[in-house]
Scaffold this motif. Sequence first.
Motif, mmCIF file in Angstrom:
data_model
loop_
_atom_site.group_PDB
_atom_site.id
_atom_site.type_symbol
_atom_site.label_atom_id
_atom_site.label_comp_id
_atom_site.label_asym_id
_atom_site.label_seq_id
_atom_site.Cartn_x
_atom_site.Cartn_y
_atom_site.Cartn_z
ATOM 1 N N TRP A 166 13.731 -23.748 20.010
ATOM 2 C CA TRP A 166 13.409 -23.780 21.440
ATOM 3 C C TRP A 166 12.393 -22.703 21.786
ATOM 4 O O TRP A 166 11.419 -22.950 22.510
ATOM 5 N N PHE A 167 12.597 -21.483 21.266
ATOM 6 C CA PHE A 167 11.652 -20.392 21.505
ATOM 7 C C PHE A 167 10.255 -20.751 20.992
ATOM 8 O O PHE A 167 9.246 -20.480 21.639
ATOM 9 N N LEU A 208 10.090 -11.325 18.728
ATOM 10 C CA LEU A 208 11.235 -11.297 19.639
ATOM 11 C C LEU A 208 12.199 -12.437 19.329
ATOM 12 O O LEU A 208 13.412 -12.232 19.270
ATOM 13 N N ALA A 209 11.640 -13.619 19.123
ATOM 14 C CA ALA A 209 12.485 -14.786 18.883
ATOM 15 C C ALA A 209 13.329 -14.608 17.632
ATOM 16 O O ALA A 209 14.536 -14.902 17.637
ATOM 17 N N SER A 210 12.721 -14.116 16.567
ATOM 18 C CA SER A 210 13.464 -14.007 15.305
ATOM 19 C C SER A 210 14.565 -12.955 15.391
ATOM 20 O O SER A 210 15.657 -13.151 14.853
ATOM 21 N N LEU A 223 20.422 -12.038 15.875
ATOM 22 C CA LEU A 223 21.624 -11.476 16.497
ATOM 23 C C LEU A 223 22.598 -12.587 16.902
ATOM 24 O O LEU A 223 23.820 -12.429 16.760
ATOM 25 N N VAL A 224 22.061 -13.686 17.402
ATOM 26 C CA VAL A 224 22.921 -14.816 17.781
ATOM 27 C C VAL A 224 23.673 -15.348 16.568
ATOM 28 O O VAL A 224 24.834 -15.757 16.661
ATOM 29 N N THR A 273 5.015 -14.687 9.371
ATOM 30 C CA THR A 273 5.781 -15.270 8.267
ATOM 31 C C THR A 273 6.975 -14.395 7.916
ATOM 32 O O THR A 273 8.088 -14.885 7.690
ATOM 33 N N ALA A 274 6.754 -13.083 7.872
ATOM 34 C CA ALA A 274 7.822 -12.149 7.520
ATOM 35 C C ALA A 274 8.961 -12.196 8.535
ATOM 36 O O ALA A 274 10.137 -12.094 8.167
ATOM 37 N N ALA A 275 8.628 -12.360 9.820
ATOM 38 C CA ALA A 275 9.659 -12.402 10.852
ATOM 39 C C ALA A 275 10.577 -13.605 10.656
ATOM 40 O O ALA A 275 11.804 -13.495 10.782
ATOM 41 N N VAL A 276 9.998 -14.751 10.336
ATOM 42 C CA VAL A 276 10.803 -15.950 10.081
ATOM 43 C C VAL A 276 11.695 -15.736 8.863
ATOM 44 O O VAL A 276 12.876 -16.133 8.853
ATOM 45 N N ILE A 277 11.149 -15.103 7.835
ATOM 46 C CA ILE A 277 11.933 -14.859 6.633
ATOM 47 C C ILE A 277 13.033 -13.838 6.905
ATOM 48 O O ILE A 277 14.145 -13.944 6.382
#
Length: 466
Positions: A16-17, A26-28, A33-34, A325-329
């Motif tokens: 969604w983000f 921010l999204a990752s 945390l969720v 890419t790193a944030a998603v990982i």
Amino acid sequence: MLGYIGLFAGLALLIWFALRGVNIFLASVICALVVAIPNGIMLPAALLEHYPFGPLGAYTFAGKFFLLFLCGAIFGKAMATSQAAKSIAVAITRGLGTRHTLLVGMVVCALLTYGGVVVFVVVFTMYPLGITLMREANLPKRIWCAATAIGAGTFTMTALPGSPSIHNVISASALGTDLFAGGWIGLFAAAIMAGLGMWYVEREWKVARATGEGYVENEQDRRMEQLIGDPDEAPSWGLAIVPLIMVLGVIMLPRLLLGMGDWSADDGLLARTLLFSAAQPIIWPSIALIVGSLTCAILFGNARRQIGKVFGQGAEDSVMPLLNTAAVIGFGGVVTQTAGFGEFAQWILGVNLPPLLSVFASVSTLSAIVGSSSGGLQIFMQTLAPSYLDMGVQPEILHRIAAIAAGGLDSLPHCGAVIATFMIMGLTHREAYKDMFVVTVVVPVIACLASIGLLMLLGIGVNPPA
């Protein structure tokens, strides 16, 4: 049950983000945390261990692949500043003509990305030129977008052997293979992706002409068209292609020489260099990209006169793609610590599927979850690949099939590359995603399954049980 709710809520929220254009950093973190809290993962462990520094940590990935992203971005900036990329695009356009506008888009993007130019540089280079072509051919933008996606985001990204793409390097680094691993099956898959993809976009263009749909200009087109510049300032196409040849030559020549005989470190400097190239799937492509960048500086005065600025801006351009890419990982690093992911891994490994089909299912699922082919592939290599090697899947085949599979379901609506491409071209998901879905999801999935089917028919790729 609460843990599963958190896991699915985090995944849904990330999608969604992404669709809402929320910053991926921010999204990752929020989605991590969720996932973490309902699964009993303490905040210090989630935010200071699993997300940044674990085996699938954001900084772990960024540190390992920083050099490759850096060198790739510098090479892309050198090709753009010197107008070499534009020269190649213009030459192919003149050679094929507006009647073959879609083929022009696919071929130019494929050539540039296979040569090591990063995807976003290719899109920025091609789209201003594409505006002129679309206007002359009365081609709907959604179809042009799909054609360029075939060249930049499918077979050159995952299937063609020898490419310095991040997907090729991730697989080689994890499995101890080289960039040419599974080359013949990669060529087979690439032919299907290119052939089916071009058949689809040509068919769509024919339907568009029959229904009166054509090119519609918007404000984004007028802004982008100003970037074309004077074609007379660009170098000749023969000179412009030399840097690409240098990159691919540095990568391919050692492989050819190694195949011509048995080499050992005692055979001298050349032998040690060849063995080094085979043992360094990250360093060697990076060296090749720097050789290409220096070639641009030597050949083209507009790059040479501002070499410090070009290299500096290229270095800056590498930061955001690497960190995105790193944030998603990093988010995936938290997900892999949950009981739900562990149960998913056990389930997918236990399903009564042939090993290569199981590889396809697991990589596709992970790439779909994170909306990133490189992110899904990295998670797979760190968590599930060893189990498939234990099943007898040959490393070279695992390298290529996993890479191809990663480039299918990654391109769902929340994929960052899809969103960025639409933003550059001034399109919406409603206008263009159907065509993007066909050429970057359906066609690669067909190509991967066909490749697996061929391997199974030939009885190769998986070693028989001892």
